[in-house]
Scaffold this active site. Structure first.
Site, PDB file in Angstrom:
ATOM      1  CB  ALA A 149     -21.364  25.231  -6.832  1.00  0.00           C
ATOM      2  CG  ASN A 150     -20.653  19.836  -6.865  1.00  0.00           C
ATOM      3  OD1 ASN A 150     -19.441  19.827  -6.170  1.00  0.00           O
ATOM      4  ND2 ASN A 150     -21.086  19.846  -7.670  1.00  0.00           N
TER       5      ASN A 150
END
Ligand code: C5P
Length: 224
Positions: free
Chosen positions: A29-30
């Site tokens: 993810a980020n």
């Protein structure tokens, strides 16, 4: 619908990060919070647009007055965006993962004593902004807006992105460490189109959204 300069106009907005599954319990993810994309969806709705917000996993409330479609991966996001088209405008504010996991495991990867750590193979994700801008497998909205989050040579990269992706505007923002953009409540952005660059002052993400929505209405609003 809601009255306003964008009454009768349809909008698709992407927001948030994507999650790319490694196995049933792990993902890549980020740090995208979804704040800017959600604020844009709300601002367009406030001007009367019928808005579909396609959102990756976020921890902020749904904006009022918009239809929210929740997705996890980039590939789900692309499908949801295509399903929401045709539209008059698309704003791609999501921080889509550049890569997905090519060797996703259907069972949780087990840690075995003495065994080497697993290797995660990556494969490119579809570029949603480019696909929408080029009308690939969908109809192209009249106005397509993308974002450029960069830490260096911001404007050069934004102009390059405009050409490469085929969108009409790029909202370029500096996400260098210390700017507080990621997860923060304010943003310093530059609006880039084929003709030039407009520098905006530091504004709250809600104010960036309101200003962008007004700019969009100036192009697409009532009878334009
Ligand atoms: O190429 P880059 O990720 O820097 O481009 C950012 C812009 O492209 C943003 O508007 C983002 O929402 C969009 N994008 C996308 N799909 C991708 C990658 C980026 O829609 N796979």
């Amino acid at each position: 619908g809601t009255p306003g300069p964008l009454a009768g106009k349809k909008a698709v907005v992407t927001s948030g990060p994507t999650h790319e599954a490694i196995d049933p319990v792990r993902y890549i993810a980020n740090h995208s919070s979804g704040k800017q994309g959600h604020a844009i969806a709300a601002a367009l709705a406030a001007l009367g647009a019928e808005v579909t917000l396609v959102s990756g996993p976020v921890h902020i409330p749904d904006p009022t007055g918009v239809k929210v479609v929740r997705v996890r991966s980039a590939s789900e996001m692309l499908d949801a965006v295509k399903a929401a088209l045709p539209a008059d405008m698309a704003v791609c504010a999501a921080a889509v993962a550049d890569w997905t996991v090519a060797n996703r495991a259907t069972e949780k990867r087990k840690k075995k004593a003495g065994a080497p750590p697993p290797v995660i193979e990556l494969a490119p994700n579809p570029d949603i902004l480019a696909a929408v801008s080029k009308g690939e497998g969908c109809s192209r909205p009249r106005l397509v807006v993308g974002f450029a989050a960069e830490t260096e040579t911001l404007l050069d990269n934004a102009r390059d992105k405009l050409a490469r992706k085929g969108c009409d505007w790029i909202v370029a923002n500096d996400v260098s460490e210390g700017t507080g953009t990621f997860g923060g409540d304010s943003n310093v952005v530059h609006l880039v189109d084929a003709k030039g660059v407009e520098d905006w002052p530091r504004l709250g993400k809600d104010e960036v959204a309101a200003r962008l929505a007004l700019r969009i209405a100036a192009v697409l609003g009532e009878g334009k």
